[in-house]
Scaffold this active site. Structure first.
Site, PDB file in Angstrom:
ATOM      1  N   CYS A  32      75.408 -60.725 161.705  1.00 64.14           N
ATOM      2  CA  CYS A  32      74.069 -61.132 161.243  1.00 64.14           C
ATOM      3  C   CYS A  32      73.221 -59.868 161.070  1.00 64.14           C
ATOM      4  CB  CYS A  32      73.433 -62.056 162.303  1.00 64.14           C
ATOM      5  SG  CYS A  32      71.676 -62.348 162.049  1.00 64.14           S
ATOM      6  N   HIS A  66      68.338 -79.547 151.160  1.00 65.55           N
ATOM      7  CA  HIS A  66      69.644 -79.493 151.819  1.00 65.55           C
ATOM      8  C   HIS A  66      70.182 -78.075 151.918  1.00 65.55           C
ATOM      9  CE1 HIS A  66      70.378 -83.985 150.779  1.00 65.55           C
ATOM     10  NE2 HIS A  66      69.570 -83.819 151.799  1.00 65.55           N
ATOM     11  N   ASN A  83      69.447 -90.711 134.592  1.00 66.30           N
ATOM     12  CA  ASN A  83      70.798 -90.608 135.127  1.00 66.30           C
ATOM     13  C   ASN A  83      71.776 -90.970 134.027  1.00 66.30           C
ATOM     14  OD1 ASN A  83      73.250 -91.276 136.679  1.00 66.30           O
ATOM     15  ND2 ASN A  83      71.902 -91.118 138.471  1.00 66.30           N
ATOM     16  N   LEU A  84      73.010 -90.458 134.201  1.00 62.71           N
ATOM     17  CA  LEU A  84      74.042 -90.771 133.213  1.00 62.71           C
ATOM     18  C   LEU A  84      74.200 -92.277 133.116  1.00 62.71           C
ATOM     19  CD1 LEU A  84      76.000 -89.152 131.472  1.00 62.71           C
ATOM     20  CD2 LEU A  84      77.673 -89.308 133.296  1.00 62.71           C
ATOM     21  N   ALA A 132      71.852 -85.430 131.468  1.00 68.66           N
ATOM     22  CA  ALA A 132      70.585 -84.781 131.827  1.00 68.66           C
ATOM     23  C   ALA A 132      70.167 -83.739 130.792  1.00 68.66           C
ATOM     24  CB  ALA A 132      70.717 -84.123 133.199  1.00 68.66           C
ATOM     25  N   THR A 177      70.897 -88.260 140.587  1.00 67.45           N
ATOM     26  CA  THR A 177      71.254 -88.489 141.979  1.00 67.45           C
ATOM     27  C   THR A 177      71.677 -89.933 142.173  1.00 67.45           C
ATOM     28  OG1 THR A 177      70.532 -88.372 144.298  1.00 67.45           O
ATOM     29  CG2 THR A 177      68.832 -88.899 142.661  1.00 67.45           C
ATOM     30  N   ASP A 226      73.004 -75.322 144.839  1.00 61.60           N
ATOM     31  CA  ASP A 226      73.189 -74.241 143.850  1.00 61.60           C
ATOM     32  C   ASP A 226      71.822 -73.628 143.541  1.00 61.60           C
ATOM     33  OD1 ASP A 226      73.527 -76.935 141.562  1.00 61.60           O
ATOM     34  OD2 ASP A 226      71.820 -75.562 141.555  1.00 61.60           O
ATOM     35  N   ARG A 252      82.592 -72.259 146.869  1.00 63.38           N
ATOM     36  CA  ARG A 252      81.495 -72.807 146.049  1.00 63.38           C
ATOM     37  C   ARG A 252      80.454 -71.727 145.762  1.00 63.38           C
ATOM     38  NH1 ARG A 252      79.435 -77.795 149.163  1.00 63.38           N
ATOM     39  NH2 ARG A 252      78.019 -78.013 147.408  1.00 63.38           N
ATOM     40  N   ASN A 288      70.410 -80.209 145.725  1.00 64.60           N
ATOM     41  CA  ASN A 288      71.507 -79.309 145.356  1.00 64.60           C
ATOM     42  C   ASN A 288      71.391 -77.989 146.112  1.00 64.60           C
ATOM     43  OD1 ASN A 288      72.169 -81.327 143.557  1.00 64.60           O
ATOM     44  ND2 ASN A 288      71.179 -80.316 141.813  1.00 64.60           N
TER      45      ASN A 288
HETATM   46  C1  BV8 Z   1      69.377 -86.760 158.462  1.00 65.30           C
HETATM   47  C2  BV8 Z   1      74.590 -80.400 151.599  1.00 65.30           C
HETATM   48  C3  BV8 Z   1      68.186 -87.076 160.455  1.00 65.30           C
HETATM   49  C4  BV8 Z   1      76.001 -80.141 151.846  1.00 65.30           C
HETATM   50  C5  BV8 Z   1      74.335 -82.775 151.673  1.00 65.30           C
HETATM   51  C6  BV8 Z   1      73.214 -94.988 157.675  1.00 65.30           C
HETATM   52  C7  BV8 Z   1      72.223 -95.460 156.828  1.00 65.30           C
HETATM   53  C8  BV8 Z   1      71.284 -94.586 156.274  1.00 65.30           C
HETATM   54  C9  BV8 Z   1      71.336 -93.212 156.552  1.00 65.30           C
HETATM   55  C10 BV8 Z   1      72.324 -92.761 157.378  1.00 65.30           C
HETATM   56  C11 BV8 Z   1      73.263 -93.631 157.942  1.00 65.30           C
HETATM   57  N1  BV8 Z   1      74.112 -92.890 158.687  1.00 65.30           N
HETATM   58  C12 BV8 Z   1      73.724 -91.590 158.630  1.00 65.30           C
HETATM   59  C13 BV8 Z   1      72.633 -91.504 157.858  1.00 65.30           C
HETATM   60  C14 BV8 Z   1      71.873 -90.289 157.526  1.00 65.30           C
HETATM   61  C15 BV8 Z   1      72.647 -89.447 156.506  1.00 65.30           C
HETATM   62  C16 BV8 Z   1      72.969 -90.268 155.293  1.00 65.30           C
HETATM   63  O1  BV8 Z   1      72.108 -90.531 154.456  1.00 65.30           O
HETATM   64  N2  BV8 Z   1      74.253 -90.659 155.168  1.00 65.30           N
HETATM   65  C17 BV8 Z   1      74.642 -91.446 154.020  1.00 65.30           C
HETATM   66  C18 BV8 Z   1      76.014 -90.986 153.543  1.00 65.30           C
HETATM   67  C19 BV8 Z   1      74.633 -92.921 154.420  1.00 65.30           C
HETATM   68  N3  BV8 Z   1      71.752 -88.367 156.139  1.00 65.30           N
HETATM   69  C20 BV8 Z   1      71.757 -87.239 156.874  1.00 65.30           C
HETATM   70  O2  BV8 Z   1      72.527 -87.008 157.766  1.00 65.30           O
HETATM   71  C21 BV8 Z   1      70.664 -86.238 156.517  1.00 65.30           C
HETATM   72  N4  BV8 Z   1      70.005 -85.868 157.731  1.00 65.30           N
HETATM   73  O3  BV8 Z   1      69.305 -87.934 158.185  1.00 65.30           O
HETATM   74  O4  BV8 Z   1      68.796 -86.183 159.572  1.00 65.30           O
HETATM   75  C22 BV8 Z   1      66.736 -87.101 160.166  1.00 65.30           C
HETATM   76  C23 BV8 Z   1      66.241 -87.459 158.917  1.00 65.30           C
HETATM   77  C24 BV8 Z   1      64.888 -87.522 158.718  1.00 65.30           C
HETATM   78  C25 BV8 Z   1      64.044 -87.204 159.758  1.00 65.30           C
HETATM   79  C26 BV8 Z   1      64.582 -86.842 160.979  1.00 65.30           C
HETATM   80  C27 BV8 Z   1      65.926 -86.783 161.200  1.00 65.30           C
HETATM   81  C28 BV8 Z   1      71.240 -84.980 155.914  1.00 65.30           C
HETATM   82  C29 BV8 Z   1      71.930 -85.303 154.622  1.00 65.30           C
HETATM   83  C30 BV8 Z   1      72.283 -83.990 153.906  1.00 65.30           C
HETATM   84  C31 BV8 Z   1      73.781 -83.879 153.773  1.00 65.30           C
HETATM   85  N5  BV8 Z   1      74.084 -82.718 152.956  1.00 65.30           N
HETATM   86  N6  BV8 Z   1      74.530 -81.677 150.945  1.00 65.30           N
HETATM   87  C32 BV8 Z   1      76.593 -79.549 150.613  1.00 65.30           C
HETATM   88  O5  BV8 Z   1      76.052 -79.707 149.497  1.00 65.30           O
HETATM   89  O6  BV8 Z   1      77.631 -78.921 150.784  1.00 65.30           O
HETATM   90  S1  BV8 Z   1      74.383 -84.264 150.877  1.00 65.30           S
HETATM   91  C33 BV8 Z   1      75.136 -84.123 149.357  1.00 65.30           C
HETATM   92  O7  BV8 Z   1      75.265 -85.437 148.804  1.00 65.30           O
HETATM   93  C34 BV8 Z   1      74.270 -83.429 148.329  1.00 65.30           C
HETATM   94  O8  BV8 Z   1      73.467 -82.429 148.829  1.00 65.30           O
HETATM   95  C35 BV8 Z   1      73.437 -84.517 147.758  1.00 65.30           C
HETATM   96  O9  BV8 Z   1      72.196 -84.497 148.351  1.00 65.30           O
HETATM   97  C36 BV8 Z   1      74.020 -85.756 148.299  1.00 65.30           C
HETATM   98  C37 BV8 Z   1      73.984 -86.874 147.308  1.00 65.30           C
HETATM   99  O10 BV8 Z   1      74.683 -86.489 146.220  1.00 65.30           O
HETATM  100  P1  BV8 Z   1      73.973 -86.544 144.771  1.00 65.30           P
HETATM  101  O11 BV8 Z   1      73.215 -85.277 144.596  1.00 65.30           O
HETATM  102  O12 BV8 Z   1      73.221 -87.798 144.564  1.00 65.30           O
HETATM  103  O13 BV8 Z   1      75.238 -86.479 143.890  1.00 65.30           O
HETATM  104  P2  BV8 Z   1      76.308 -87.633 143.664  1.00 65.30           P
HETATM  105  O14 BV8 Z   1      77.595 -86.985 143.296  1.00 65.30           O
HETATM  106  O15 BV8 Z   1      76.245 -88.612 144.805  1.00 65.30           O
HETATM  107  O16 BV8 Z   1      75.737 -88.396 142.399  1.00 65.30           O
HETATM  108  C38 BV8 Z   1      75.682 -87.711 141.164  1.00 65.30           C
HETATM  109  C39 BV8 Z   1      74.775 -88.532 140.293  1.00 65.30           C
HETATM  110  O17 BV8 Z   1      74.590 -87.831 139.081  1.00 65.30           O
HETATM  111  C40 BV8 Z   1      75.371 -89.879 139.952  1.00 65.30           C
HETATM  112  O18 BV8 Z   1      74.347 -90.868 140.032  1.00 65.30           O
HETATM  113  C41 BV8 Z   1      75.839 -89.711 138.492  1.00 65.30           C
HETATM  114  O19 BV8 Z   1      75.696 -90.912 137.753  1.00 65.30           O
HETATM  115  C42 BV8 Z   1      74.847 -88.691 137.987  1.00 65.30           C
HETATM  116  N7  BV8 Z   1      75.363 -87.820 136.915  1.00 65.30           N
HETATM  117  C43 BV8 Z   1      76.615 -87.288 136.810  1.00 65.30           C
HETATM  118  N8  BV8 Z   1      76.662 -86.516 135.694  1.00 65.30           N
HETATM  119  C44 BV8 Z   1      75.423 -86.554 135.127  1.00 65.30           C
HETATM  120  C45 BV8 Z   1      74.593 -87.376 135.905  1.00 65.30           C
HETATM  121  N9  BV8 Z   1      73.309 -87.614 135.581  1.00 65.30           N
HETATM  122  C46 BV8 Z   1      72.822 -87.025 134.475  1.00 65.30           C
HETATM  123  N10 BV8 Z   1      73.560 -86.216 133.677  1.00 65.30           N
HETATM  124  C47 BV8 Z   1      74.851 -85.968 133.972  1.00 65.30           C
HETATM  125  N11 BV8 Z   1      75.570 -85.168 133.167  1.00 65.30           N
END
Ligand code: BV8
Length: 227
Positions: free
Chosen positions: A135, A108, A200-201, A218, A175, A93, A58, A91
Site C-alpha cells: 500500500c 459500487h 433499456n434494451l 443505449a 440496469t 468501469d 477486468r 458500474n
Molecule cells: C448492501 C460491484 C447493505 C462488483 C456489484 C434480498 C432482497 C433484497 C436485497 C438483498 C437481499 N439479499 C441481499 C441483498 C442486498 C444485496 C442485493 O441487492 N442482492 C441482490 C442480488 C438481491 N445488495 C448488496 O449487498 C449491496 N449492499 O445492501 O449493503 C446496506 C445497504 C444500504 C444501507 C445499509 C446497508 C451491495 C451490492 C453491490 C454489489 N456489487 N458490483 C463488481 O462490479 O465487480 S453489483 C453488480 O450487479 C453491478 O455493479 C451492478 O450494480 C449490479 C446490477 O447489474 P446491472 O448493472 O443492472 O447489470 P445487469 O447485467 O444486471 O443488467 C444489464 C441491463 O442492461 C439489463 O437490463 C439489459 O437489458 C440492459 N442492456 C444490455 N445491453 C444494453 C442494455 N441496455 C441498453 N443498451 C444496451 N446495449
C-alpha cells in the site's frame, strides 16, 4: 429540460456496446465465475488470488474499451445543465469520467482504484493486485479492489439519497434493477414527485412502473433523449 434536477442511474447496459460484459445477460455466470465466488467478502476470504485475478483481468480490459455515444450524451447533458445533473453509476468501469462526466458517483466502487484493508487508503490503481503490492500509504500488503461486494455498504448513499429525494426527473439506464439499494431509487424518486424513465434494451419488470420507457440500445436511445 432546463432548470430540472435530474438523477441518472446507470448499470452495465450503458457500457455493453463499449464491449464491457454485463452481469446477467450471460448464463447466470459472470465471465465464468459464480457471483458469490468473486463478488463477496466470503469469496475473497476463501480464495483471494482467484478474486484478485478476476478483477485484475477486468482492470486490464479497460485499456481496450472506449466510452460510447450514451456516455458522451450524459456528459453533454451535464455540460448543458451543470450541477442539476448527477450520474449515479453501479458500474466500476471508468467510461463515464472518460466521456467527460464530473458530477458522478461510483456507488459500487471503481476498478481503477485499490483499497487497503489495513489502513483504508483508496489509491488510484492501474496494475495487478494479485502479486500483493505494498500500500502506498502504509506499506502493508493488504490491497484489494476498491469495489463494493455483495453484503458491503455502497459508497455515498447519503449524497445519492438526498439527490434522489430532491430530483424532478429520474432516469434508469441499462440496469436490470436486480441489486439494492440501487434498484429502490426509482420508486423513491417517484414517491417524492419525480418523473421516472427507463432506457433499456428491453423493458425490465421493475418493481415500480416508470412514467416513460424507451427501449433500444443505449448508444441510440440515450443521445435521442438528451439531445
Ligand atoms: C448492501 C460491484 C447493505 C462488483 C456489484 C434480498 C432482497 C433484497 C436485497 C438483498 C437481499 N439479499 C441481499 C441483498 C442486498 C444485496 C442485493 O441487492 N442482492 C441482490 C442480488 C438481491 N445488495 C448488496 O449487498 C449491496 N449492499 O445492501 O449493503 C446496506 C445497504 C444500504 C444501507 C445499509 C446497508 C451491495 C451490492 C453491490 C454489489 N456489487 N458490483 C463488481 O462490479 O465487480 S453489483 C453488480 O450487479 C453491478 O455493479 C451492478 O450494480 C449490479 C446490477 O447489474 P446491472 O448493472 O443492472 O447489470 P445487469 O447485467 O444486471 O443488467 C444489464 C441491463 O442492461 C439489463 O437490463 C439489459 O437489458 C440492459 N442492456 C444490455 N445491453 C444494453 C442494455 N441496455 C441498453 N443498451 C444496451 N446495449
Amino acid at each position: 429540460m432546463d432548470g430540472m434536477r435530474i438523477v441518472v442511474l446507470t448499470g452495465a447496459g450503458i457500457s455493453a456496446e463499449s464491449g464491457v460484459p454485463t452481469f446477467r445477460d450471460a448464463d447466470g455466470l459472470w465471465e465464468g465465475h459464480r457471483v458469490e465466488d468473486v463478488a463477496t467478502p466470503e469469496g475473497f476470504a476463501r480464495d483471494p488470488d482467484r478474486v484478485q485475478r478476476f478483477y485484475d483481468e477486468r482492470r486490464r480490459a479497460l485499456a481496450a474499451v472506449e466510452p460510447n455515444a450514451a456516455h458522451r450524451a450524459l456528459a453533454r447533458l451535464e455540460g448543458a445543465l451543470g450541477d442539476d445533473v448527477l450520474v449515479v453509476t453501479q458500474n466500476v468501469d471508468d467510461l463515464h469520467e472518460r466521456a467527460g462526466s464530473v458530477n458522478l458517483v461510483h456507488m459500487h466502487g471503481e476498478l481503477r482504484r485499490a483499497r487497503c484493508a489495513a489502513c483504508g487508503a483508496r489509491p488510484a490503481w492501474e496494475g495487478d493486485l494479485v502479486g500483493r503490492p505494498a500500500c502506498p500509504a502504509c506499506g502493508r500488503r493488504e490491497l484489494r479492489p476498491d469495489v463494493v461486494w455483495f453484503g458491503e455498504l455502497p459508497y455515498e448513499l447519503d449524497r445519492i439519497e438526498s439527490a434522489v429525494l430532491a430530483c424532478d426527473a429520474f432516469a434508469a439506464i441499462g440496469t436490470s434493477g436486480a441489486v439494492y439499494p440501487a434498484a429502490g431509487y426509482a420508486a423513491l424518486a417517484a414517491a417524492f414527485g419525480a418523473r421516472t424513465m427507463e432506457l433499456n434494451l428491453l423493458p425490465t419488470a421493475a418493481d415500480v412502473p416508470f412514467d416513460e420507457v424507451r427501449a433500444g440500445p443505449a448508444s441510440v436511445i440515450v443521445p435521442r433523449w438528451v439531445d
